[in-house]
Design a protein around this motif. Structure first.
Motif, short mmCIF file in Angstrom:
data_model
loop_
_atom_site.label_atom_id
_atom_site.label_comp_id
_atom_site.label_asym_id
_atom_site.label_seq_id
_atom_site.Cartn_x
_atom_site.Cartn_y
_atom_site.Cartn_z
N VAL A 1203 19.52 60.43 24.10
CA VAL A 1203 19.36 60.07 22.69
C VAL A 1203 18.18 60.81 22.08
N ILE A 1204 17.15 61.05 22.89
CA ILE A 1204 15.96 61.72 22.32
C ILE A 1204 15.90 63.13 22.82
N GLY A 1205 16.88 63.91 22.51
CA GLY A 1205 16.92 65.28 23.02
C GLY A 1205 15.80 66.15 22.50
N GLU A 1206 15.17 65.75 21.34
CA GLU A 1206 14.14 66.64 20.81
C GLU A 1206 12.95 66.67 21.76
N VAL A 1207 12.66 65.52 22.36
CA VAL A 1207 11.43 65.45 23.14
C VAL A 1207 11.68 65.89 24.56
N THR A 1208 12.82 65.53 25.07
CA THR A 1208 13.00 65.80 26.49
C THR A 1208 14.09 66.81 26.66
N ASP A 1209 13.89 67.65 27.63
CA ASP A 1209 14.90 68.66 27.90
C ASP A 1209 15.66 68.32 29.16
N VAL A 1210 16.94 68.59 29.13
CA VAL A 1210 17.69 68.58 30.38
C VAL A 1210 17.43 69.95 30.99
N THR A 1211 16.78 69.98 32.15
CA THR A 1211 16.32 71.28 32.66
C THR A 1211 17.34 71.93 33.58
N ALA A 1212 18.21 71.13 34.21
CA ALA A 1212 19.10 71.73 35.20
C ALA A 1212 20.37 70.92 35.31
N SER A 1213 21.44 71.57 35.73
CA SER A 1213 22.67 70.82 36.00
C SER A 1213 23.40 71.54 37.11
N CYS A 1214 24.34 70.85 37.75
CA CYS A 1214 25.14 71.51 38.76
C CYS A 1214 26.42 70.71 38.92
N LEU A 1215 27.54 71.43 39.00
CA LEU A 1215 28.84 70.77 39.06
C LEU A 1215 29.35 70.82 40.50
N THR A 1216 29.97 69.71 40.93
CA THR A 1216 30.54 69.70 42.29
C THR A 1216 31.69 70.70 42.35
N SER A 1217 32.07 71.08 43.58
CA SER A 1217 33.12 72.10 43.67
C SER A 1217 34.47 71.53 43.26
N ASP A 1218 34.63 70.18 43.31
CA ASP A 1218 35.92 69.64 42.84
C ASP A 1218 35.91 69.43 41.32
N LYS A 1219 34.82 69.89 40.67
CA LYS A 1219 34.71 69.86 39.21
C LYS A 1219 34.82 68.44 38.63
N MET A 1220 34.40 67.43 39.40
CA MET A 1220 34.52 66.05 38.92
C MET A 1220 33.18 65.50 38.42
N VAL A 1221 32.10 65.85 39.13
CA VAL A 1221 30.83 65.19 38.83
C VAL A 1221 29.79 66.25 38.50
N LEU A 1222 29.09 66.02 37.39
CA LEU A 1222 28.02 66.92 36.99
C LEU A 1222 26.69 66.19 37.24
N ALA A 1223 25.83 66.82 38.03
CA ALA A 1223 24.51 66.25 38.25
C ALA A 1223 23.52 66.96 37.34
N THR A 1224 22.57 66.20 36.75
CA THR A 1224 21.58 66.84 35.88
C THR A 1224 20.18 66.38 36.28
N GLY A 1225 19.21 67.21 35.93
CA GLY A 1225 17.80 66.84 36.11
C GLY A 1225 17.10 67.06 34.78
N ASP A 1226 16.13 66.17 34.44
CA ASP A 1226 15.50 66.33 33.13
C ASP A 1226 13.99 66.18 33.21
N ASP A 1227 13.38 66.35 32.05
CA ASP A 1227 11.92 66.33 31.96
C ASP A 1227 11.32 64.97 32.25
N LEU A 1228 12.16 63.94 32.32
CA LEU A 1228 11.61 62.60 32.55
C LEU A 1228 11.62 62.26 34.02
N GLY A 1229 12.06 63.18 34.86
CA GLY A 1229 12.09 62.87 36.28
C GLY A 1229 13.36 62.15 36.69
N PHE A 1230 14.34 62.09 35.79
CA PHE A 1230 15.58 61.40 36.15
C PHE A 1230 16.58 62.39 36.75
#
Length: 1983
Positions: A1203-1230
């Motif tokens: 919701v607060i994309g201005e402040v925090t950036d999603v820094t990384a993502s990676c998709l599983t090889s079966d293309k079902m689940v996207l994992a992300t990492g962000d500036d908040l440590g989540f």
């Protein structure tokens, strides 16, 4: 150079002349040792008259203004002024602090008093509310607080004869307080007619509820209870300032200078007039008296203390005197004798003997004195005056020599020349005059160089020069005696000055701080012999500097004691003493000078301890001879742990979020993915800035921390378990002495908090104490630290915990961690503290060590008292990196930043030992020795006295054992932590390695991570479970992700790197470096294959093309992507066109297309290998088959942005090889998992916290079995296992579902909505219920009556105002009303509020503000009436120890802790005793209460916007924990019946499972995800089952069944409508539910279920209602008790299902209509609910009810009682026959509500008054056709009440504009003649208007009105009901304004009607808001 360190000599306070008599009272007492205790300035003084000796208490930092003596007369409590004033309790014998109470008052502490046994202390603040506060002073804990009064409070005292009662007095008031629970409740003293309302100055309590108080006019007021019963007039001639009670009686002292002694019954014994004695004087005023045996102590306004022996009362002994009001500026010392001279604005000059410590001469002058000087031979004393004159006296007899006035402005400084020939006089008009002494002080010269007032003068030794300072800080020189200014510096250079008192000049440069140009040093005096300089400043501080001190910011020692500015300071003639004088504190301090050589002997005088950091302290500026800080420490001290976004930004962000959430929730969003991940292994250890954070547990596992994770590592199995309770970096860790619990402290969240606030995560950093076995938190400590926690330590017994914060003052807190209570708190130091250690032998002592800091602390109540380590000549003030205690409580050892170990005994440094090269970072105490570790990478073992080093171990690669899980990067890494156990030494290094050193030498590496510097580069291998990382620490590492979890290889790089990638065949590894180059290395050996350097900026991403890996794409921060041909090693293409740096790149599966993300959030596409830019529509992007997806932009992953994309950036993502689940990492440590594609904004996700700051990269392994994540600044590599959908172990789920509440509405039901939206009126703020207008009666001007009766006795006697029906009997007035019956029950918007007591004999429930105990068999009731506003909730304590204990919560105003604040009362249902009152911060009110399993804790829920949940220890009134519950309404919260820590709350779309850990509340949202299509509904009720099952009733009629916090099944349609009530039977576990249902054959609104809610039996309530709505259920022996929405309480038999209605009431109010039967004890009521009900008072029950179908407004009996008339809201009226309840007639002539209806006394007419401003008359003799015969015209407003005259000829009508009118019957003609009206006798009087009842209108009726009145049948009493809910009893008539009355509380706001029953036996009152009828018994005065 000398000035760069503080002087090594010292001052010791030896004597203080003076006593604070001004503005203070009652501050002088005898202690048990017959010493005298008082205070002056900021010092507590204990004076021994026998030995003529003073002791000083110097723990305060500002003026002391209040003092109390403990009943045992040894301890003293003193309170001070200031911004953050505190109270000290200290021992008068040792003058050491016992306890400190702080953090509550502001401005100052005006009064103090101990209770009888001395356990509690009460204090009164000087803030605007004059807060009164009660303390448990030993524990330093506040018990209760309340606003004291709007004006000053002068005295407060405990009632020594009644527990928990206090009395306070002050400006125009006296208040009597009772303390119950945490509530202080005042009652104002009633002055009545006995005495004038006036200011009360002092008080004393006596037996039998008597209180004596001294008033401003000199009278003594005597109180019984709260009433003034008599006055002793003229006890003193003026105000009585002090009253002291003792065994013999009372002593009072007043402004008239008299002391009076009284016996115990306050009969006078004797008078002592001090003004008449030898020492007396006119205007003497007594401020304090203390009578003990035959001695009386008296303190006066003018700073004297007298001691009077009773036998010789005319010879008082003067034992202390000082200057009085006005500033004290003048000070001079005698040149040859130990004398000091002072002169003040009080016009007195005084000479003090420094040897005898006494005043030896005093002389009063005409003018205020501003300066003084004694000439060289000690004969003349010159005094400079405020009016510009000066006077010279002879010292020996104080006779005047000369008086000269040459100037108009004050003389501020004068000095005799050393040869005695001249006197220089400096004036405020900028001139210095020179006078010749021998020529009778003739003026011989003047110096006119200054532009500002003269502040200081000094003569040269040869009397030829004078130097001056002026207000501008200028220093000028003059030639004497003529006064010519000298400008040549050469001429001045050689001058030797006779004295140095100037504040500016080269020699005293050092007294000024480095960067200040302020003018706050008032006085200086140089001691040439001792080479020291003493200064006095505006802050009350005396400082010692070396002399001369040339460089600014010199070192000093400082001394406190004076409170405000110190105006002058001088050395005595022989330099033995320093004398200083205080401007505003009028005091003279005499300090003993202890030169350096004597210091050694004086060491036993430990530096005076104090709370401020000021006890003869070293100065604040940095020492220059400290060695350079070690680089590592330097870095560490600069880590501030502060983040970019903070609380300040939150409000806007919250608002933005809400808006966005709203828009988001309107769209349907994807569900969160079914997969989840679980943390499996973490590579890393936080060693680079933390120390001593690594320990063995009981069972030999290893505990440490990294990022936000506490890690327990099992070295045998190479596995880890994790404590994930923290949400940000853990900064410190310590282990409990039993090695089973761990405490970890974290930093405050920065950016993280922005997002996490949605979860109510607290913003203050917390300390978690958790169990290493279960990994569950035992307690969470919050508050008191900002920014973070840098050190923690357990006490030896494990009960206490000490912590240090990273805030500016490095606060130290001592906790009782199990309770979560703060025990003590203190400011640590300005500089960083690295360690805190608790003394293993004395739990009250601890040490802290840090930057130039070693301090020894001890606990004193709520404070800690610190003493700096005394270094002496042994060492330098060094930075301490570690500390431990030794083998006795006195011994402590610390390691310094220079490699030494310091050995301390008590606070003194005994010796130092060189231990390491470079800082000693860690030490550990063993039974017989120590082990230390340092930056040099050496571990040293020492014997027990640090005499010998027994053994050293060097950490070297060569020593690594074969079983190591990795590789050492370098030899001798800096050692940061050492711990011993299990035959090994455990070592943590700065490089993030954990090593185990065997005693015999081999070293095993267990865990490691990257070193300092951000980690960004991550790549997983194409077909092996390994990954590569590259970091700013200039290393490339390969990690094994399989069970061996180790680092396989490492290679150092020339530069740090930010990205890496394996080639598709896994043989090569490409690494992008920060200097714009990249290299390709062999993936096995890590040796270079090839490298390129084409760019200047860092390489941000690097990727091989899929398949054969022909191409390599290299993206850099200068916005280009280079494409290389791998085989030919040539650059073949460049992609241009990005406007910002490149962040991510991905290839498509064919290796022909690149997808690119940039820092400007662009998503671009380029063709390979040439690099041509392509435009691809977003719809097409999805269709392209990508070889990898690490992009964070595009439609497919729109939902990953928070919701607060201005402040925090999603820094990384990676998709599983079966293309079902996207994992992300962000500036908040989540780390988050989303379903792919994530279209639409704000997708749903699962979220995991473990990293502390930004997650820089995430990658799935080749087979998707693991996710690898990197933390940027936490340097950790985390490995998570992927758990597929369906694979779910039953274990607590560690993910948090999405933040945004589900968008489904929670369901709808009118009753729920009503309860949710109801706003509760607070009685005190209530407004009028009728829309009245006009001027209120008590404000109307009286019209003069036309015919004033002549005062002649021939006039006929006035007729009776009212026809009375007991003529002939003696009339007995009614003196009191006692509540006897209540018809009503609050079921409409409250629940679970009916309970059985006493095995079902009694039931308890509530309505309005009354708790009702109702006997089932007899129907008799008794009442709890202590609430002052509506009760909203009720619960009964189920524990056998607390039998019949009830808690009720009420509505209230805001949370100011005054009597109007919401409160909870805990009381005994049988005897109605209040056991505790809890005033709470739930503004608006308390809506739910619940007792815990042991009955000791109480849970409450507020109606405030946060819906706060609070846990109380109710017996003590202590709040244990409190937290915001939910953003929407919480309906119920209940403790689990078997727990004191677990509870559940339910509300609007809300169910939460809570745990109490220490003082923290942890919550888990209920998880729905395990059941398909379950949605979060509004939850209404709770029940419990075994094995952690919870049942919640929902708005739809379903019941949800929860196991822990996970939904495991749904009992569908348990009821057809909302399930409002559930009850768990404790003895058999059966559950009762109550809902809203239409009665039917099978169903019923009440059901009884088995323990698991599988089978049930339904019960029908035979109430005849269309729907039954059950609001409360309870189960007793074979019976179920049901409370309904319709205000009925019904008992249902379990066997036969028979219903018995116990209580009836109106369903909806207001109840407007009320009529009492003319002869029997019946009455009728008519209400908005459309019913008229008949009630029988004698049988205590409802006899009948008639449903009218419309709201009824009024009801009336005919005079014989055979007919009833009812007026309706729709304008209709009905007449019923009482016998048959048949309708006799009905009519509707009006369209608006009928407000009153009346039969005439002769039964002929019926008058009907309506809101159409009319009264209609009907003739009843004409039969039931009811034709209107006439009506009253021109009534100006709606009709309120009507009364017929006794002869049926007149009708009085009161209307809505506060006017009363009289009409003739039946014509309706308006009668205007006042005289005629006055002669009418009325049959009844129910009017609220008219002169006869003017007195019923109160002063406070601006908004609220009197609504109803009724005069008794006897005609002499009157009752009224008003909008405040009060029933009042007056005498009738009451024509005087504001008549005296009695008030009776019970109703909610708005009493709508009131009536006397026949024979005046009862009064019935009807309620508006509460729909209740109260029946009061009338108590008549006896004959």
């Amino acid at each position: 150079m000398a000035a760069r360190s503080a002087p090594s000599c010292h001052l010791r306070l030896e004597w203080v002349y003076g006593y604070r008599g001004h503005q203070c009272r009652n501050n002088l007492y005898y202690t048990a040792a017959k010493e005298i205790v008082y205070f002056v300035a900021g010092v507590g003084v204990v004076y021994s008259p026998r030995e003529h000796r003073q002791k000083f208490y110097r723990g305060h930092s500002d003026d002391i203004i209040s003092l109390a003596l403990h009943p045992e007369r040894v301890l003293v409590a003193t309170g001070q002024v200031g911004k953050e004033p505190y109270i000290c309790i200290w021992d008068s014998y040792t003058v050491q602090t016992i306890s400190v109470l702080k953090d509550v008052h502001t401005h100052g502490i005006a009064c103090l008093a101990f209770d009888l046994d001395g356990q509690r202390l009460v204090s009164v603040g000087l803030d605007s509310k004059n807060a009164v506060c009660v303390w448990d002073w030993k524990r330093g804990k506040m018990l209760s607080m309340a606003p004291g009064h709007t004006d000053r409070i002068f005295d407060i005292s405990w009632d020594l004869y009644q527990p928990n009662k206090l009395v306070s007095c002050g400006v125009k008031h006296i208040k009597f307080w009772s303390l119950c629970g945490n509530a202080l409740t005042p009652k104002r003293g009633v002055f009545g007619k006995t005495g004038d309302l006036q200011t009360i100055l002092c008080l004393a309590c006596a037996r039998d509820e008597l209180t004596y108080s001294g008033a401003l006019n000199g009278d003594i007021y005597v109180w019984k209870g709260i009433n003034l019963i008599r006055t002793i007039q003229g006890a003193h001639a003026a105000g009585i300032f002090s009253m002291n009670a003792c065994e013999e009686g009372f002593a009072t002292g007043g402004r008239d200078g008299c002391i009076r002694l009284w016996d115990l019954t306050f009969k006078p014994i004797t008078v002592i007039d001090l003004r008449e004695t030898d020492q007396g004087y006119k205007g003497l005023s007594v401020r304090s008296v203390c009578w003990r045996g035959d001695h009386i102590l008296v303190g006066t306004q003018d700073s004297e203390i007298f001691e009077i022996v009773v036998q010789e009362r005319n010879k008082p002994f003067l034992i202390m005197q000082g200057h009085c009001e006005g500033e004290l500026w003048a000070l001079a010392v005698h040149p040859t004798k130990p004398l000091a001279v002072t002169g003040s604005d009080d016009r007195s000059v005084r000479i003090w003997s420094l040897v005898d410590h006494a005043l030896i001469a005093r002389c009063n002058m005409e003018e205020p004195i501003r300066c003084a000087a004694v000439n060289a031979d000690g004969i003349h004393l010159a005094l400079g005056m405020k009016d510009g004159s000066f006077t010279v006296l002879r010292v020996r007899d104080m006779t005047e020599v000369v008086h000269i006035k040459d100037r108009k402005e004050a003389i501020h400084e004068l000095k005799y020349s050393p040869d005695g020939t001249y006197l220089a006089v400096g004036c405020n008009d900028s001139s210095v005059d020179i006078y010749g002494v021998a020529q009778r002080y003739k003026k011989v010269g003047e110096c006119l160089g200054s532009l500002s007032f003269i502040t200081h003068l000094d003569w040269s030794s040869d009397s030829r020069y004078l130097q001056t300072n002026d207000g501008n800080g200028k220093r000028l020189f003059y030639r004497m005696p003529g006064g010519k200014e000298v400008t040549s510096t050469e001429e001045i250079k050689g001058v030797h000055w006779a004295s140095w008192t100037c504040v500016s000049g080269l020699e005293v440069n050092g007294i000024w701080p480095k960067y200040s140009d302020i003018n706050d040093i008032n006085s200086v005096d140089g001691n040439y012999i001792g080479q020291v300089l003493v200064t006095a400043d505006d802050y009350g501080i005396i400082k010692l500097f070396r002399y001369p001190c040339l460089r600014k910011g010199a070192k000093f020692r400082k001394y406190i004691g004076h409170s405000a500015h110190v105006t002058n300071v001088r050395w005595s003639h022989d330099y033995q003493w320093v004398i200083s004088i205080g401007g505003a504190d009028h005091s003279v301090f005499q300090w003993k000078f202890i030169p350096e050589r004597k210091l050694k002997d004086a060491l036993h005088i430990a530096p005076q301890e104090s709370l401020a950091d000021s006890h003869s302290d070293e100065s604040d500026s940095d020492l220059s001879d400290v060695p350079e800080l070690d680089s590592e420490i330097e870095q560490e001290t600069q880590l501030t742990y502060r983040r970019q976004v903070y609380k300040e930004d939150l409000p806007q962000l919250k608002e933005q979020c809400k808006e966005k959430q709203k828009s988001a929730t309107s769209k349907r969003r994807e569900r969160a993915p079914g997969n989840s991940i679980r943390l499996h292994f973490v590579h890393g250890y936080r060693g680079y800035d933390c120390r001593s954070n690594l320990f063995y547990t009981q069972i030999g596992e290893i505990v440490y921390h990294v990022a936000a994770v506490g890690v327990i590592y099992n070295r045998q199995q190479n596995t880890q378990r994790f404590y994930l309770g923290h949400d940000d970096d853990i900064l410190c860790l310590t282990i409990h002495p039993l090695k089973d619990y761990v405490a970890t402290g974290q930093r405050r969240k920065g950016r993280n908090e922005v997002y996490r606030f949605l979860l109510y995560v607290g913003r203050d950093p917390s300390i978690h104490i958790w169990d290493t076995e279960t990994i569950k938190p035992l307690s969470i400590l919050k508050g008191h630290h900002q920014c973070g926690i840098s050190a923690v330590d357990f006490s030896a017994d494990g009960k206490r915990l000490a912590s240090v914060g990273i805030d500016d003052s490095h606060t130290i807190v001592l906790w009782d961690w199990k309770k979560g209570e703060k025990l003590s708190i203190a400011r640590g130091s300005k500089d960083k503290i690295f360690v805190v250690k608790m003394n293993p032998y004395v739990p009250d002592k601890l040490i802290t060590a840090g930057i130039k800091h070693m301090k020894f602390w001890r606990k004193a109540g709520g404070g800690l008292i610190g003493r700096k380590g005394y270094i002496g000549t042994l060492g330098k003030n060094d930075t301490m990196m570690c500390a431990v205690y030794g083998w006795t409580e006195e011994m402590a050892f610390s390691g310094t930043s220079t490699g030494d170990v310091c050995i301390w005994r008590d606070i003194f440094l005994v010796k130092t030992v060189k231990a390491h090269d470079g800082p000693v970072f860690s030490m550990h105490a063993l039974e017989k020795g120590f082990v230390t570790g340092g930056k040099d990478g050496i571990i040293a073992l020492w014997d027990d006295s640090f005499e010998r080093c027994l053994k050293t171990y060097a950490i070297k690669r060569a020593a690594l054992a074969p079983g190591s899980k990795g590789l050492l990067l370098e030899d001798n890494p800096s050692i940061r932590a050492i711990s011993l156990g299990h035959g090994h030494i455990l070592v943590g290094t700065k490089n993030g390695e954990i090593l185990e050193v065997d005693k015999s030498g081999p070293i095993t590496l267990l865990v490691q991570g990257h070193m300092e510097g951000e980690v960004w580069g991550l790549a997983t291998h194409p077909y092996l479970p390994i990954c590569a990382t590259v970091s700013d620490d200039k290393t490339l590492r390969i990690w094994d992700l399989s069970p061996s979890h180790c680092m396989l290889a490492v290679r150092k790089l020339k530069k740090g790197g930010r990205c890496c990638c394996f080639s598709p065949d896994g043989k090569a590894l490409a690494v992008g470096l920060n200097d714009g180059s990249f290299l390709m290395a062999n993936a096995d050996t890590l040796e270079d294959l090839v490298s390129f350097h084409h760019r200047k900026d860092m390489i941000s991403d690097i990727r091989f093309s899929p398949g054969s890996g022909k191409y390599l794409a290299v993206a850099s921060h200068d916005s280009f992507i280079d494409i290389y041909n791998v085989m030919s090693s040539k650059r073949v293409g460049i992609c241009k066109g990005a406007t910002s740096y490149i962040t991510h790149i991905d290839w498509d599966i064919r290796g022909k297309l690149l997808q690119v993300n940039t820092g400007a959030k662009e998503q671009l596409f380029f063709e390979a290998p040439r690099g041509k830019k392509q435009t691809i529509p977003s719809v097409e992007v999805e269709k392209i088959a990508w070889a990898s997806w690490t992009s964070v932009l595009g439609l497919c992953c729109e939902g990953i942005w928070p919701v607060i994309g201005e402040v925090t950036d999603v820094t990384a993502s990676c998709l599983t090889s079966d293309k079902m689940v996207l994992a992300t990492g962000d500036d908040l440590g989540f780390v988050k998992l989303f379903r792919y594609p994530t279209k639409g904004k704000f997708g749903k996700f699962k979220r995991y916290v473990a990293h502390s700051t930004h997650v820089t990269n995430v990658r799935w392994t080749y087979d998707d079995s693991m996710l690898v994540t990197l933390g940027g600044t936490d340097m950790s590599l985390m490995v998570w296992t992927n758990e597929m959908e369906g694979y779910r172990e039953k274990r607590p789920c560690d993910s948090e579902e999405s933040d945004i509440d589900s968008e489904e509405d929670g369901g709808y039901d009118s009753d729920v909505t009503r309860e949710n939206e109801i706003s509760y009126t607070i009685r005190a703020l209530s407004t009028n219920i009728r829309p009245m207008f006009g001027i209120k009666p008590h404000l109307q001007q009286k019209e003069p009556s036309t015919d004033e009766r002549p005062p002649v006795s021939r006039a006929p006697p006035q007729p009776e105002k009212l026809q009375t029906n007991n003529v002939g009997k003696k009339k007995r007035p009614i003196e009191d009303l006692v509540l006897e019956l209540v018809f009503g029950y609050r079921g409409r918007d409250c629940r679970n509020n009916v309970h059985y007591l006493n095995d079902g004999d009694d039931i308890i429930y509530h309505t309005a503000s009354i708790g009702i105990l109702h006997n089932v068999a007899t129907g008799s009731q008794s009442f709890y009436q202590e609430h002052n506003d509506d009760i909203l909730c009720l619960t009964v304590n189920q524990h056998p120890k607390f039998i019949n204990i009830v808690a009720t919560g009420q509505v209230g105003d805001s949370a100011d802790m005054s009597a109007a604040a919401p409160s909870i009362h805990i009381w005994d249902a049988m005897n109605k005793q209040t056991l505790s009152i809890l005033r709470c911060y739930h503004s608006k009110g308390v809506c739910s209460v619940s007792f815990s399993a042991t009955g000791k804790l109480l849970l409450s829920v507020g109606l405030d916007p946060e819906h706060t949940i609070t846990i109380w220890r109710w017996q003590e009134g202590a709040k244990i924990a409190s937290r915001a519950g939910h953003n929407q309404r919480i309906f119920v919260a209940e403790f689990r019946p078997d727990s004191d820590t677990q509870f559940v709350s339910v509300g609007v779309k809300h169910v939460k499972f809570w745990t109490l850990a220490g003082r923290a509340l942890l919550s888990k949202k209920g998880l729905l995800s395990t059941l398909e299509d379950a949605r979060m509904q509004t939850m209404l009720a709770i029940a419990f089952g075994a094995n952690n099952l919870t049942f919640t009733g929902t708005i739809s009629g379903d019941v949800c069944v929860w196991k822990d916090h996970i939904l495991c099944r749904i009992v569908a349609r348990a009821h057809n409508g909302p399930v409002f009530a559930m009850y768990t039977t404790l003895r058999d576990g059966l559950i009762v539910t109550g809902g809203k249902e239409r009665p039917s054959k099978e169903g019923g609104a009440v059901k009884l279920w088995d323990q698991e809610l599988r089978r049930c039996r339904a019960f029908r309530l035979e109430t005849g209602q269309a729907t039954d709505c059950v609001r409360s259920v309870c189960r007793g022996k074979g019976k179920i008790l049901v409370g309904t929405r319709n205000a009925e309480i019904i008992e249902v038999g379990e066997k036969n299902a028979a219903c018995n209605i116990l209580v009836n009431g109106h369903v909806d109010g207001p109840i407007w209509g009320l009529a009492t039967h003319p002869s029997r004890d019946f009455f009728l009521s008519a209400a908005e609910d459309g019913t008229v009900r008949l009630w029988d008072i004698a049988d205590k029950k409802m006899l009948n009810k008639v449903n009218l179908g419309h709201a009824a407004r009024t009801v009336c009996y005919s005079p014989e009682g055979d007919m009833v008339a009812i007026g309706m809201k729709n304008g209709e009226f009905i007449i019923l026959l009482v016998s048959s309840l048949k309708i006799w007639g009905k009519k509707r002539d009006r369209r608006c509500a009928i407000h009153d209806i009346r039969f005439s006394p002769d039964s002929r007419y019926l008058a009907v008054g309506s809101s159409e401003n009319s009264v209609d008359f009907y003739d009843l003799t004409l039969g039931p056709t009811l034709n209107r015969i006439s009506y009253c015209k021109d009534i100006p407003s709606f009709v309120i009440q009507m009364d017929f005259s006794a002869d049926s000829r007149y009708l009085q009508v009161s209307s809505g504009c506060y006017k009363r009118h009289v009409y003739e019957v039946p014509s309706g003609k308006h009668l205007m003649d006042h005289a005629a009206i006055d002669r009418i006798t009325w049959a009844t009087w129910t009017s609220i208007l008219g002169d006869e009842v003017l007195g019923i209108w109160s002063r406070h009726a601006e908004k609220a009105d009197v609504n109803c009145a009724c005069v008794s049948h006897s005609g002499i009493s009157l009752v009224t009901g008003d909008d405040f809910g009060m029933v009042k009893l007056f005498d009738f008539p009451c024509p005087e304004k504001f008549a005296k009355h009695k008030r009776f509380l019970g109703h909610s706001p708005h009493v709508t009607n009131i009536r006397f029953t026949s024979g005046d036996r009862h009064v019935v009152s009807a309620g508006g808001d509460d729909c209740s009828l109260l029946v009061w018994k009338c108590v008549h005065t006896p004959h």
